[in-house]
Write a protein that holds these residues in place. Structure first.
Motif, PDB file in Angstrom:
ATOM      1  N   VAL A 256     -29.534  18.890 -36.878  1.00 36.96           N
ATOM      2  CA  VAL A 256     -29.636  20.008 -35.938  1.00 36.96           C
ATOM      3  C   VAL A 256     -30.105  21.209 -36.748  1.00 36.96           C
ATOM      4  O   VAL A 256     -29.383  21.684 -37.631  1.00 36.96           O
ATOM      5  N   ALA A 257     -31.305  21.680 -36.464  1.00 39.72           N
ATOM      6  CA  ALA A 257     -31.893  22.765 -37.263  1.00 39.72           C
ATOM      7  C   ALA A 257     -31.076  24.052 -37.174  1.00 39.72           C
ATOM      8  O   ALA A 257     -30.847  24.722 -38.173  1.00 39.72           O
ATOM      9  N   ALA A 258     -30.632  24.398 -35.966  1.00 37.02           N
ATOM     10  CA  ALA A 258     -29.893  25.650 -35.764  1.00 37.02           C
ATOM     11  C   ALA A 258     -28.402  25.412 -35.977  1.00 37.02           C
ATOM     12  O   ALA A 258     -27.576  25.684 -35.098  1.00 37.02           O
ATOM     13  N   ASN A 259     -28.056  24.913 -37.145  1.00 35.49           N
ATOM     14  CA  ASN A 259     -26.666  24.555 -37.438  1.00 35.49           C
ATOM     15  C   ASN A 259     -26.122  25.452 -38.542  1.00 35.49           C
ATOM     16  O   ASN A 259     -26.617  25.428 -39.668  1.00 35.49           O
ATOM     17  N   LEU A 260     -25.115  26.239 -38.213  1.00 33.04           N
ATOM     18  CA  LEU A 260     -24.399  27.046 -39.200  1.00 33.04           C
ATOM     19  C   LEU A 260     -23.220  26.242 -39.712  1.00 33.04           C
ATOM     20  O   LEU A 260     -22.571  25.521 -38.947  1.00 33.04           O
ATOM     21  N   GLU A 261     -22.931  26.370 -40.988  1.00 30.40           N
ATOM     22  CA  GLU A 261     -21.822  25.635 -41.581  1.00 30.40           C
ATOM     23  C   GLU A 261     -20.537  25.829 -40.772  1.00 30.40           C
ATOM     24  O   GLU A 261     -20.199  26.958 -40.400  1.00 30.40           O
ATOM     25  N   ASP A 262     -19.861  24.720 -40.511  1.00 30.25           N
ATOM     26  CA  ASP A 262     -18.677  24.762 -39.647  1.00 30.25           C
ATOM     27  C   ASP A 262     -17.635  25.758 -40.139  1.00 30.25           C
ATOM     28  O   ASP A 262     -17.003  26.466 -39.342  1.00 30.25           O
ATOM     29  N   LEU A 263     -17.450  25.830 -41.443  1.00 30.43           N
ATOM     30  CA  LEU A 263     -16.489  26.774 -42.014  1.00 30.43           C
ATOM     31  C   LEU A 263     -16.782  28.195 -41.565  1.00 30.43           C
ATOM     32  O   LEU A 263     -15.880  28.968 -41.235  1.00 30.43           O
ATOM     33  N   ASN A 264     -18.062  28.526 -41.528  1.00 24.87           N
ATOM     34  CA  ASN A 264     -18.447  29.891 -41.153  1.00 24.87           C
ATOM     35  C   ASN A 264     -18.386  30.135 -39.652  1.00 24.87           C
ATOM     36  O   ASN A 264     -18.195  31.275 -39.218  1.00 24.87           O
ATOM     37  N   ASN A 265     -18.551  29.074 -38.841  1.00 28.17           N
ATOM     38  CA  ASN A 265     -18.307  29.227 -37.402  1.00 28.17           C
ATOM     39  C   ASN A 265     -16.901  29.753 -37.178  1.00 28.17           C
ATOM     40  O   ASN A 265     -16.661  30.652 -36.345  1.00 28.17           O
ATOM     41  N   GLU A 266     -15.964  29.209 -37.941  1.00 26.63           N
ATOM     42  CA  GLU A 266     -14.558  29.611 -37.799  1.00 26.63           C
ATOM     43  C   GLU A 266     -14.301  30.975 -38.435  1.00 26.63           C
ATOM     44  O   GLU A 266     -13.648  31.842 -37.840  1.00 26.63           O
ATOM     45  N   MET A 267     -14.829  31.177 -39.645  1.00 28.48           N
ATOM     46  CA  MET A 267     -14.592  32.446 -40.361  1.00 28.48           C
ATOM     47  C   MET A 267     -15.130  33.647 -39.590  1.00 28.48           C
ATOM     48  O   MET A 267     -14.503  34.699 -39.529  1.00 28.48           O
ATOM     49  N   TRP A 268     -16.323  33.465 -39.029  1.00 27.04           N
ATOM     50  CA  TRP A 268     -16.998  34.586 -38.392  1.00 27.04           C
ATOM     51  C   TRP A 268     -16.872  34.585 -36.869  1.00 27.04           C
ATOM     52  O   TRP A 268     -17.461  35.434 -36.199  1.00 27.04           O
ATOM     53  N   SER A 269     -16.145  33.610 -36.334  1.00 25.78           N
ATOM     54  CA  SER A 269     -15.944  33.514 -34.874  1.00 25.78           C
ATOM     55  C   SER A 269     -17.267  33.580 -34.122  1.00 25.78           C
ATOM     56  O   SER A 269     -17.452  34.408 -33.210  1.00 25.78           O
ATOM     57  N   VAL A 270     -18.199  32.737 -34.508  1.00 27.60           N
ATOM     58  CA  VAL A 270     -19.518  32.728 -33.884  1.00 27.60           C
ATOM     59  C   VAL A 270     -19.997  31.279 -33.804  1.00 27.60           C
ATOM     60  O   VAL A 270     -19.743  30.476 -34.698  1.00 27.60           O
ATOM     61  N   ASP A 271     -20.641  30.926 -32.687  1.00 29.48           N
ATOM     62  CA  ASP A 271     -21.184  29.569 -32.595  1.00 29.48           C
ATOM     63  C   ASP A 271     -22.620  29.553 -33.121  1.00 29.48           C
ATOM     64  O   ASP A 271     -23.210  30.600 -33.424  1.00 29.48           O
ATOM     65  N   ASP A 272     -23.176  28.359 -33.227  1.00 25.87           N
ATOM     66  CA  ASP A 272     -24.496  28.211 -33.849  1.00 25.87           C
ATOM     67  C   ASP A 272     -25.581  28.998 -33.121  1.00 25.87           C
ATOM     68  O   ASP A 272     -26.429  29.639 -33.752  1.00 25.87           O
ATOM     69  N   SER A 273     -25.583  28.946 -31.800  1.00 25.90           N
ATOM     70  CA  SER A 273     -26.652  29.603 -31.033  1.00 25.90           C
ATOM     71  C   SER A 273     -26.561  31.119 -31.151  1.00 25.90           C
ATOM     72  O   SER A 273     -27.585  31.802 -31.257  1.00 25.90           O
ATOM     73  N   GLU A 274     -25.343  31.665 -31.132  1.00 24.70           N
ATOM     74  CA  GLU A 274     -25.175  33.114 -31.281  1.00 24.70           C
ATOM     75  C   GLU A 274     -25.665  33.576 -32.645  1.00 24.70           C
ATOM     76  O   GLU A 274     -26.375  34.579 -32.767  1.00 24.70           O
ATOM     77  N   TYR A 275     -25.257  32.846 -33.675  1.00 28.11           N
ATOM     78  CA  TYR A 275     -25.645  33.208 -35.035  1.00 28.11           C
ATOM     79  C   TYR A 275     -27.170  33.151 -35.189  1.00 28.11           C
ATOM     80  O   TYR A 275     -27.789  34.072 -35.733  1.00 28.11           O
ATOM     81  N   THR A 276     -27.770  32.080 -34.684  1.00 31.12           N
ATOM     82  CA  THR A 276     -29.223  31.922 -34.785  1.00 31.12           C
ATOM     83  C   THR A 276     -29.940  33.057 -34.059  1.00 31.12           C
ATOM     84  O   THR A 276     -30.914  33.631 -34.572  1.00 31.12           O
ATOM     85  N   ASP A 277     -29.471  33.397 -32.866  1.00 28.35           N
ATOM     86  CA  ASP A 277     -30.096  34.474 -32.095  1.00 28.35           C
ATOM     87  C   ASP A 277     -29.946  35.810 -32.816  1.00 28.35           C
ATOM     88  O   ASP A 277     -30.868  36.633 -32.815  1.00 28.35           O
ATOM     89  N   ASP A 278     -28.805  36.042 -33.444  1.00 27.73           N
ATOM     90  CA  ASP A 278     -28.594  37.291 -34.182  1.00 27.73           C
ATOM     91  C   ASP A 278     -29.543  37.391 -35.372  1.00 27.73           C
ATOM     92  O   ASP A 278     -30.055  38.475 -35.682  1.00 27.73           O
ATOM     93  N   VAL A 279     -29.776  36.270 -36.045  1.00 24.73           N
ATOM     94  CA  VAL A 279     -30.724  36.273 -37.172  1.00 24.73           C
ATOM     95  C   VAL A 279     -32.142  36.509 -36.655  1.00 24.73           C
ATOM     96  O   VAL A 279     -32.891  37.320 -37.207  1.00 24.73           O
ATOM     97  N   ASN A 280     -32.507  35.826 -35.576  1.00 27.26           N
ATOM     98  CA  ASN A 280     -33.860  35.956 -35.027  1.00 27.26           C
ATOM     99  C   ASN A 280     -34.164  37.369 -34.572  1.00 27.26           C
ATOM    100  O   ASN A 280     -35.281  37.861 -34.731  1.00 27.26           O
ATOM    101  N   ARG A 281     -33.184  38.039 -34.005  1.00 28.34           N
ATOM    102  CA  ARG A 281     -33.393  39.389 -33.480  1.00 28.34           C
ATOM    103  C   ARG A 281     -33.000  40.473 -34.478  1.00 28.34           C
ATOM    104  O   ARG A 281     -32.917  41.643 -34.153  1.00 28.34           O
ATOM    105  N   ARG A 282     -32.780  40.057 -35.736  1.00 28.53           N
ATOM    106  CA  ARG A 282     -32.506  40.963 -36.848  1.00 28.53           C
ATOM    107  C   ARG A 282     -31.219  41.765 -36.673  1.00 28.53           C
ATOM    108  O   ARG A 282     -31.044  42.798 -37.312  1.00 28.53           O
ATOM    109  N   ARG A 283     -30.339  41.314 -35.790  1.00 31.36           N
ATOM    110  CA  ARG A 283     -29.016  41.925 -35.772  1.00 31.36           C
ATOM    111  C   ARG A 283     -28.267  41.512 -37.034  1.00 31.36           C
ATOM    112  O   ARG A 283     -27.398  42.236 -37.509  1.00 31.36           O
TER     113      ARG A 283
END
Length: 335
Positions: free
Chosen positions: A166-193
């Motif tokens: 899965v290309a848009a996959n954030l490490e599971d540890l960080n999903n928990e640490m940062w309280s963010v799912d893969d799609s949210e994190y990917t969208d935040d990176v794409n939109r430079r947030r």
């Protein structure tokens, strides 16, 4: 009073002065009418009138030139204002585009770009058309390795274990640490947030885990992202730069908004790595691998080099990961 009004007053005063002079000379002519006036006197009066008229015309010419200069200055100011407005509109339009040249050249700051990008109308991120991520990666790797199934499956089994392919996959540890799912994190990176700097350094809310290596260089152990869970600064920085080129004009993803989690971009990045001088030896070894487990081992030992839970130089781990081969091959069969 502005310059135009002053010049108009000057022209009126000049004409009034000439009118007074004309009346004076007319009065003088009447006074001497019927009297004998010497030719020298007549010549003197005529010369006075002629000279005064020349001076009057010169005054009017200078006033006219000054008026033309004021008008030219006024036109220049209007033209400058139009040009300035055009530049502002051009910059605003450039900011609104997903592949901003100003941003890439560093003229526009991150803050300005982030604000503009939130308001931009994005094209939908590139999506697979009637094809799974596994199938896309299978086809690209099969083409790259010239049909060597062991090499293809060796790479894919490792990626399966790392990210589930899965290309848009954030490490599971960080999903928990940062309280963010893969799609949210990917969208935040794409939109430079989440800025590039924070993405490549795995920083989010100042929570970064890692250690200093023997060269006193900080090594991140979290924030892994993508097919191979790219984690080290150098790997994530290269992935990000590859994505910027991929979605730039003449890139494979031209016409789409930047997407760090795009499957096609990341699959091509894996092929790019294997084709690079850095991994030339690994690529040769994979092409001559005699089994899927052998290929898995080569990838683990020469590229990924993860923590070895069995402490046997990846021997057991390579067989463990090779167990994905049948499932992957079945999913990628031509139907």
């Amino acid at each position: 009073m502005n310059n135009e009004q002053l010049l108009k007053r000057a022209e009126e005063a000049c004409n009034a002065r000439m009118q007074r002079k004309e009346r004076l000379y007319s009065f003088h002519e009447k006074m001497v009418e019927g009297r004998k006036v010497s030719a020298k006197r007549e010549e003197h009066i005529s010369r006075l009138i002629s000279d005064e008229r020349i001076r009057h015309m010169n005054r009017l010419r200078r006033i006219k030139e000054d008026k033309q200069g004021v008008m030219a200055l006024k036109k220049l100011r209007i033209f400058s204002a139009v040009i300035a407005l055009f530049i502002v509109l051009l910059i605003t339009l450039e900011l609104a585009l997903p592949k901003s040249q100003l941003r890439r050249s560093g003229i526009i700051t991150d803050k300005e770009f982030e604000k503009a990008i939130d308001d931009a109308n994005y094209k939908e991120y590139a999506k697979l058309e009637n094809k799974t991520e596994e199938k896309l990666l299978w086809e690209l790797l099969t083409e790259h390795f010239g049909g060597n199934k062991n090499a293809v499956l060796g790479v894919m089994c490792n990626l399966k274990a790392e990210s589930g392919i899965v290309a848009a996959n954030l490490e599971d540890l960080n999903n928990e640490m940062w309280s963010v799912d893969d799609s949210e994190y990917t969208d935040d990176v794409n939109r430079r947030r989440i800025r590039k700097k924070d993405f490549v350094e795995s920083r989010n809310n100042d929570m970064t885990n890692g250690y200093y290596n023997e060269y006193d260089k900080w090594v991140n152990i979290d924030g892994g992202y993508g097919y191979a869970q790219f984690t080290a600064y150098e790997n994530k920085d290269e992935l990000y730069r590859f994505a910027e080129q991929w979605f730039a004009p003449n890139g494979g993803g031209e016409g789409y908004a930047f997407n760090i989690g795009d499957p096609e971009m990341q699959a091509n990045y894996i092929v790019y790595l294997l084709s690079s001088d850095r991994y030339e030896e690994l690529d040769k070894k994979l092409r001559s691998s005699t089994s899927v487990a052998d290929a898995c081992y080569l990838w683990l030992a020469d590229y990924e080099r993860p923590y070895d839970p069995y402490e046997d130089d990846y021997y057991t781990l390579s067989f463990e990961r090779a167990s994905w081969a049948d499932e992957i091959e079945e999913a990628c069969k031509d139907r």
